[in-house]
Design a protein around this motif. Structure first.
Motif, PDB file in Angstrom:
ATOM      1  N   LEU A 124      36.587  43.808  62.570  1.00 58.83           N
ATOM      2  CA  LEU A 124      36.102  42.692  63.280  1.00 58.83           C
ATOM      3  C   LEU A 124      37.019  41.313  62.943  1.00 58.83           C
ATOM      4  O   LEU A 124      36.799  41.044  61.577  1.00 58.83           O
ATOM      5  N   SER A 138      31.600  30.140  58.120  1.00 55.81           N
ATOM      6  CA  SER A 138      30.135  29.692  59.006  1.00 55.81           C
ATOM      7  C   SER A 138      30.181  30.400  60.281  1.00 55.81           C
ATOM      8  O   SER A 138      31.098  30.665  60.947  1.00 55.81           O
ATOM      9  N   GLN A 164      27.975  33.560  48.732  1.00 63.26           N
ATOM     10  CA  GLN A 164      28.858  32.928  47.719  1.00 63.26           C
ATOM     11  C   GLN A 164      28.252  31.942  47.310  1.00 63.26           C
ATOM     12  O   GLN A 164      27.368  31.240  47.922  1.00 63.26           O
ATOM     13  N   GLY A 209      34.234  41.002  55.176  1.00 65.83           N
ATOM     14  CA  GLY A 209      33.276  41.441  56.111  1.00 65.83           C
ATOM     15  C   GLY A 209      33.698  42.997  56.334  1.00 65.83           C
ATOM     16  O   GLY A 209      33.754  43.989  55.472  1.00 65.83           O
ATOM     17  N   ASP A 210      33.888  43.388  57.767  1.00 63.12           N
ATOM     18  CA  ASP A 210      34.455  44.497  58.259  1.00 63.12           C
ATOM     19  C   ASP A 210      35.922  44.448  58.782  1.00 63.12           C
ATOM     20  O   ASP A 210      36.349  43.454  59.227  1.00 63.12           O
ATOM     21  N   THR A 226      29.488  43.418  57.942  1.00 66.20           N
ATOM     22  CA  THR A 226      29.932  42.037  58.701  1.00 66.20           C
ATOM     23  C   THR A 226      28.947  40.837  58.288  1.00 66.20           C
ATOM     24  O   THR A 226      28.199  41.060  57.775  1.00 66.20           O
ATOM     25  N   ALA A 227      29.802  39.595  58.219  1.00 65.14           N
ATOM     26  CA  ALA A 227      29.076  38.431  58.281  1.00 65.14           C
ATOM     27  C   ALA A 227      27.774  38.603  58.896  1.00 65.14           C
ATOM     28  O   ALA A 227      26.811  37.730  58.441  1.00 65.14           O
ATOM     29  N   MET A 264      31.238  33.164  65.868  1.00 68.88           N
ATOM     30  CA  MET A 264      32.048  33.103  64.785  1.00 68.88           C
ATOM     31  C   MET A 264      33.059  31.913  64.593  1.00 68.88           C
ATOM     32  O   MET A 264      33.337  31.496  65.681  1.00 68.88           O
ATOM     33  N   LYS A 265      34.077  31.837  63.753  1.00 68.12           N
ATOM     34  CA  LYS A 265      34.850  30.718  63.224  1.00 68.12           C
ATOM     35  C   LYS A 265      34.417  29.317  63.954  1.00 68.12           C
ATOM     36  O   LYS A 265      35.130  28.826  64.839  1.00 68.12           O
ATOM     37  N   TYR A 294      34.804  27.203  56.839  1.00 65.98           N
ATOM     38  CA  TYR A 294      35.523  28.124  57.547  1.00 65.98           C
ATOM     39  C   TYR A 294      34.762  29.217  57.737  1.00 65.98           C
ATOM     40  O   TYR A 294      34.317  29.968  58.647  1.00 65.98           O
ATOM     41  N   PRO A 300      30.583  40.096  52.937  1.00 64.06           N
ATOM     42  CA  PRO A 300      30.693  38.834  53.464  1.00 64.06           C
ATOM     43  C   PRO A 300      30.569  37.907  51.977  1.00 64.06           C
ATOM     44  O   PRO A 300      31.173  36.913  52.041  1.00 64.06           O
ATOM     45  N   THR A 316      26.191  29.564  56.221  1.00 64.61           N
ATOM     46  CA  THR A 316      27.716  29.210  55.844  1.00 64.61           C
ATOM     47  C   THR A 316      27.702  29.857  54.297  1.00 64.61           C
ATOM     48  O   THR A 316      26.735  29.940  53.425  1.00 64.61           O
ATOM     49  N   ARG A 317      28.973  30.500  54.020  1.00 63.33           N
ATOM     50  CA  ARG A 317      29.164  31.010  52.901  1.00 63.33           C
ATOM     51  C   ARG A 317      28.094  31.910  52.263  1.00 63.33           C
ATOM     52  O   ARG A 317      27.731  32.029  51.189  1.00 63.33           O
ATOM     53  N   LEU A 318      27.660  32.880  53.188  1.00 71.40           N
ATOM     54  CA  LEU A 318      26.698  34.079  52.885  1.00 71.40           C
ATOM     55  C   LEU A 318      27.119  34.768  51.467  1.00 71.40           C
ATOM     56  O   LEU A 318      28.154  35.306  51.649  1.00 71.40           O
TER      57      LEU A 318
HETATM   58  C1  LIG Z   1      38.390  36.163  60.487  1.00 70.03           C
HETATM   59  S1  LIG Z   1      36.807  36.381  60.629  1.00 70.03           S
HETATM   60  C2  LIG Z   1      36.147  37.887  59.541  1.00 70.03           C
HETATM   61  C3  LIG Z   1      35.147  38.531  60.057  1.00 70.03           C
HETATM   62  C4  LIG Z   1      34.932  39.448  59.170  1.00 70.03           C
HETATM   63  N1  LIG Z   1      35.677  40.551  59.298  1.00 70.03           N
HETATM   64  C5  LIG Z   1      33.395  40.119  59.480  1.00 70.03           C
HETATM   65  O1  LIG Z   1      33.228  41.325  59.684  1.00 70.03           O
HETATM   66  O2  LIG Z   1      32.517  39.532  59.197  1.00 70.03           O
HETATM   67  C6  LIG Z   1      36.076  34.885  59.934  1.00 70.03           C
HETATM   68  C7  LIG Z   1      34.674  34.360  60.298  1.00 70.03           C
HETATM   69  O3  LIG Z   1      33.787  35.362  59.824  1.00 70.03           O
HETATM   70  C8  LIG Z   1      32.411  34.590  59.703  1.00 70.03           C
HETATM   71  N2  LIG Z   1      32.080  34.730  58.167  1.00 70.03           N
HETATM   72  C9  LIG Z   1      32.959  35.494  57.153  1.00 70.03           C
HETATM   73  N3  LIG Z   1      32.376  35.453  56.087  1.00 70.03           N
HETATM   74  C10 LIG Z   1      31.347  34.743  56.155  1.00 70.03           C
HETATM   75  C11 LIG Z   1      30.246  34.393  55.342  1.00 70.03           C
HETATM   76  N4  LIG Z   1      30.154  34.811  54.017  1.00 70.03           N
HETATM   77  N5  LIG Z   1      29.288  33.671  55.740  1.00 70.03           N
HETATM   78  C12 LIG Z   1      29.214  33.093  56.937  1.00 70.03           C
HETATM   79  N6  LIG Z   1      30.118  33.461  58.027  1.00 70.03           N
HETATM   80  C13 LIG Z   1      31.218  34.295  57.436  1.00 70.03           C
HETATM   81  C14 LIG Z   1      32.914  33.190  60.018  1.00 70.03           C
HETATM   82  O4  LIG Z   1      32.601  32.873  61.182  1.00 70.03           O
HETATM   83  C15 LIG Z   1      34.128  33.124  59.889  1.00 70.03           C
HETATM   84  O5  LIG Z   1      34.650  31.951  60.589  1.00 70.03           O
END
Ligand SMILES: C[S@@+](CC[C@H](N)C(=O)[O-])C[C@H]1O[C@@H](n2cnc3c(N)ncnc32)[C@H](O)[C@@H]1O
Length: 246
Positions: A107, A226, A203, A103-104, A134-135, A175-176, A224, A15, A199-201
């Motif tokens: 997902l 979050s 980062q 993330g992964d 994953t996030a 998510m999203k 986004y 993440p 949000t932005r874990l």
């Molecule tokens: C397209 S999905 C990707 C998910 C990713 N493949 C995973 O395994 O977590 C994008 C969503 O993942 C979540 N997300 C991804 N990175 C994040 C982070 N660093 N902090 C918070 N939410 C995150 C948010 O809900 C975002 O809208």
């Protein structure tokens, strides 16, 4: 003539914190010929690359693939097809390619759509998907709460109107959430549910908002990157908001 295919790697970069890549992901990033970077717009920075780059040789070849953020299925199908053809061009020449994803890879990732197309030509033994954190796992870890325990179900949902049907689950990951945050918070308030918005874990600009604060958010949307954790046992937890700059 037989093709000697290169290998495709789908790499989950986690993440945000570059230390959350697996050892295998790092090993591959240090040895592949090409790193493929999905970008929502060519002129934008890639978050996945920002995370992965510390692990890559400085002279690694990069290929940027435009993957627009849209719900227009025709636009998406074209972007996936173009991206897959670009990767196939390299794989056919025997090059190894690492497609990096947040993330992964399994997902909600663009990788799945590209893989679908690539699998029509690329032999299975030439594909390796490397899991990432994953996030939602990072979110639970960040606030020292389990995602689920014992016999409890855990439901992962994109933030759509359907969420209302599932609010009685003991553990929900939404998510999203960004553009739908006000809608989601209203729903949660109506049903007296408690949540944590992360949000932005890992980062810069990371934020954590605990109950009952999420219900008071007034902004129309959040970043986004979050997600909301909705849990039955958040009641009574001490408010522990934080903002950090990594
Ligand atoms: C397209 S999905 C990707 C998910 C990713 N493949 C995973 O395994 O977590 C994008 C969503 O993942 C979540 N997300 C991804 N990175 C994040 C982070 N660093 N902090 C918070 N939410 C995150 C948010 O809900 C975002 O809208």
């Amino acid at each position: 003539m037989n093709t000697t295919w290169g290998k495709l790697y789908g790499i989950g970069v986690g993440p945000g914190d570059p230390r959350l890549l697996t050892l295998l992901a790092v090993e591959v990033l240090q040895t592949v010929d090409i790193v493929a970077i999905p970008k929502s717009k060519m002129e934008r920075e890639s978050v996945a690359w920002d995370i992965a780059k510390v692990h890559c040789p400085s002279n690694v070849r990069l290929i940027e693939l435009e993957m627009p953020m849209t719900s227009d299925q025709q636009v998406l199908a074209k972007a996936w097809q173009d991206g897959a053809q670009t990767l196939l061009g390299q794989l056919k020449q025997g090059k190894s390619v690492a497609f990096i994803t947040l993330g992964d890879p399994s997902l909600y990732s663009t990788y799945s759509y590209l893989l679908n197309i690539l699998q029509e030509e690329l032999p299975q033994e030439c594909i390796a998907t490397i899991p990432g954190i994953t996030a939602m796992a990072a979110a639970a870890a960040r606030i020292n709460l389990p995602l689920a325990t014992g016999d409890e179900p855990l439901l992962i949902l994109p933030s759509t109107e359907d969420v209302a049907e599932y609010l009685d689950f003991p553990n929900l990951v939404l998510m999203k959430v960004s553009r739908r945050l006000p809608e989601m918070l209203t729903l949660l308030e109506e049903r007296e549910k408690k949540a944590v918005l992360l949000t932005r874990l890992g980062q810069s600009g990371e934020k954590i908002r605990w109950e009952p604060k999420p219900l008071e958010f007034t902004s129309d949307k959040v970043d986004y990157l979050s997600l909301l954790l909705v849990k039955k046992d958040l009641l009574g937890r001490k408010n522990d908001e934080s903002e950090s700059n990594n």
